[in-house]
Design an enzyme around this catalytic site. Structure first.
Site, PDB file in Angstrom:
ATOM      1  N   LYS A  10       0.814  -1.230   0.000  1.00 19.25           N
ATOM      2  CA  LYS A  10       0.000   0.000   0.000  1.00 19.25           C
ATOM      3  C   LYS A  10       0.848   1.283   0.000  1.00 19.25           C
ATOM      4  O   LYS A  10       2.063   1.226   0.230  1.00 19.25           O
ATOM      5  CB  LYS A  10      -0.943  -0.040   1.203  1.00 19.25           C
ATOM      6  CG  LYS A  10      -2.012  -1.135   1.096  1.00 19.25           C
ATOM      7  CD  LYS A  10      -3.025  -1.029   2.245  1.00 19.25           C
ATOM      8  CE  LYS A  10      -4.126  -2.067   2.093  1.00 19.25           C
ATOM      9  NZ  LYS A  10      -5.149  -1.939   3.182  1.00 19.25           N
ATOM     10  N   TYR A  50     -12.570  -1.951  -3.863  1.00 21.23           N
ATOM     11  CA  TYR A  50     -13.101  -2.061  -2.500  1.00 21.23           C
ATOM     12  C   TYR A  50     -14.624  -1.889  -2.475  1.00 21.23           C
ATOM     13  O   TYR A  50     -15.188  -1.479  -1.457  1.00 21.23           O
ATOM     14  CB  TYR A  50     -12.419  -1.044  -1.585  1.00 21.23           C
ATOM     15  CG  TYR A  50     -11.046  -1.467  -1.089  1.00 21.23           C
ATOM     16  CD1 TYR A  50     -10.891  -2.583  -0.248  1.00 21.23           C
ATOM     17  CD2 TYR A  50      -9.901  -0.759  -1.432  1.00 21.23           C
ATOM     18  CE1 TYR A  50      -9.648  -2.970   0.216  1.00 21.23           C
ATOM     19  CE2 TYR A  50      -8.647  -1.144  -0.965  1.00 21.23           C
ATOM     20  CZ  TYR A  50      -8.529  -2.256  -0.138  1.00 21.23           C
ATOM     21  OH  TYR A  50      -7.292  -2.638   0.336  1.00 21.23           O
ATOM     22  N   ARG A  86      -2.762 -14.151   4.523  1.00 21.70           N
ATOM     23  CA  ARG A  86      -3.491 -13.443   5.589  1.00 21.70           C
ATOM     24  C   ARG A  86      -2.754 -13.599   6.927  1.00 21.70           C
ATOM     25  O   ARG A  86      -2.669 -12.649   7.704  1.00 21.70           O
ATOM     26  CB  ARG A  86      -4.924 -13.984   5.701  1.00 21.70           C
ATOM     27  CG  ARG A  86      -5.787 -13.790   4.459  1.00 21.70           C
ATOM     28  CD  ARG A  86      -6.131 -12.367   4.142  1.00 21.70           C
ATOM     29  NE  ARG A  86      -6.777 -11.676   5.231  1.00 21.70           N
ATOM     30  CZ  ARG A  86      -7.385 -10.490   5.092  1.00 21.70           C
ATOM     31  NH1 ARG A  86      -7.439  -9.882   3.912  1.00 21.70           N
ATOM     32  NH2 ARG A  86      -7.920  -9.898   6.114  1.00 21.70           N
ATOM     33  N   ASN A 113      -2.111   0.475   6.744  1.00 26.73           N
ATOM     34  CA  ASN A 113      -1.750  -0.826   7.317  1.00 26.73           C
ATOM     35  C   ASN A 113      -0.892  -1.680   6.371  1.00 26.73           C
ATOM     36  O   ASN A 113      -0.916  -2.898   6.424  1.00 26.73           O
ATOM     37  CB  ASN A 113      -2.996  -1.570   7.804  1.00 26.73           C
ATOM     38  CG  ASN A 113      -3.972  -1.898   6.688  1.00 26.73           C
ATOM     39  OD1 ASN A 113      -3.735  -1.564   5.535  1.00 26.73           O
ATOM     40  ND2 ASN A 113      -5.065  -2.550   7.032  1.00 26.73           N
ATOM     41  N   HIS A 116      -2.379  -5.184   1.444  1.00 24.71           N
ATOM     42  CA  HIS A 116      -3.658  -5.854   1.201  1.00 24.71           C
ATOM     43  C   HIS A 116      -3.393  -7.287   0.788  1.00 24.71           C
ATOM     44  O   HIS A 116      -2.426  -7.555   0.069  1.00 24.71           O
ATOM     45  CB  HIS A 116      -4.431  -5.159   0.069  1.00 24.71           C
ATOM     46  CG  HIS A 116      -5.484  -6.051  -0.560  1.00 24.71           C
ATOM     47  ND1 HIS A 116      -6.735  -6.182  -0.007  1.00 24.71           N
ATOM     48  CD2 HIS A 116      -5.447  -6.883  -1.628  1.00 24.71           C
ATOM     49  CE1 HIS A 116      -7.432  -7.068  -0.737  1.00 24.71           C
ATOM     50  NE2 HIS A 116      -6.669  -7.495  -1.732  1.00 24.71           N
ATOM     51  N   GLU A 127      -9.186 -10.484  -8.263  1.00 19.25           N
ATOM     52  CA  GLU A 127      -8.224  -9.384  -8.059  1.00 19.25           C
ATOM     53  C   GLU A 127      -6.995  -9.544  -8.965  1.00 19.25           C
ATOM     54  O   GLU A 127      -6.487  -8.547  -9.502  1.00 19.25           O
ATOM     55  CB  GLU A 127      -7.835  -9.321  -6.578  1.00 19.25           C
ATOM     56  CG  GLU A 127      -9.033  -8.888  -5.727  1.00 19.25           C
ATOM     57  CD  GLU A 127      -8.779  -8.935  -4.227  1.00 19.25           C
ATOM     58  OE1 GLU A 127      -7.658  -9.278  -3.786  1.00 19.25           O
ATOM     59  OE2 GLU A 127      -9.729  -8.616  -3.485  1.00 19.25           O
TER      60      GLU A 127
END
Ligand code: ATP
Ligand code: MG
Length: 138
Positions: A10, A50, A86, A113, A116, A127
């Site tokens: 990000k 998103y 994740r 954060n 992604h 995606e």
């Protein structure tokens, strides 16, 4: 395919000079880089990406943040790619992320954060196709 996932490093990570460290961290977790490049999301792209969060109070801020600077997008391959990424990323809020995870190491806040990661095999396929041509995903 349950061995592919998709990630965005990000804008905060690009700004803070953490792209190389995060890529090395992911390679250290056994991910193979299938495809990758620097890009900058348009507002339309970020809104579409998103869209699942379009009714949430943080949606407009999230879109503004994700378009605020360049990002590094990648298609990744590994056994159990989606759940393993994740786990490697850590919780959405870096303050709650397990020690040693990408978000604990590099995230600044729940918005800034660091990374992604796709949340399902179905979304990983969507995606990856959003950013890469089929000929790049080999
Ligand atoms: P990502 O989809 O970016 O991998 P995630 O799956 O951990 O993150 P989601 O619930 O999908 O979390 O939220 C998408 C993004 O929206 C988060 O990464 C975060 O930047 C932002 N976000 C989520 N919840 C909040 C919140 N309560 N306040 C502000 N921003 C939030
Ligand atoms: Mg998500």
């Amino acid at each position: 395919m349950n061995n592919r996932t998709f990630t965005i490093i990000k804008p905060d990570s690009v700004e803070n000079g953490n792209v190389g460290k995060i890529i090395a961290h992911l390679e250290g977790e056994g991910f193979r880089i299938v495809a990758g490049r620097m890009t900058r999301l348009s507002t339309d792209q970020a809104r579409a990406f998103y869209a699942v969060h379009s009714k949430r109070p943080f949606y407009n801020d999230l879109v503004a943040y994700m378009t605020s600077g360049p990002v590094w997008v990648m298609s990744l391959e590994r056994d159990n790619a989606v759940p393993h990424l994740r786990k490697t990323m850590g919780a959405t809020n870096p303050a709650e992320a397990d020690q040693g995870t990408v978000r604990a190491l590099y995230g600044e806040s729940i918005e800034r954060n660091a990374i992604h990661g796709s949340d399902s095999d179905e979304n990983a396929a969507i995606e990856n196709a959003f950013f890469f041509a089929a000929s790049e995903l080999i």
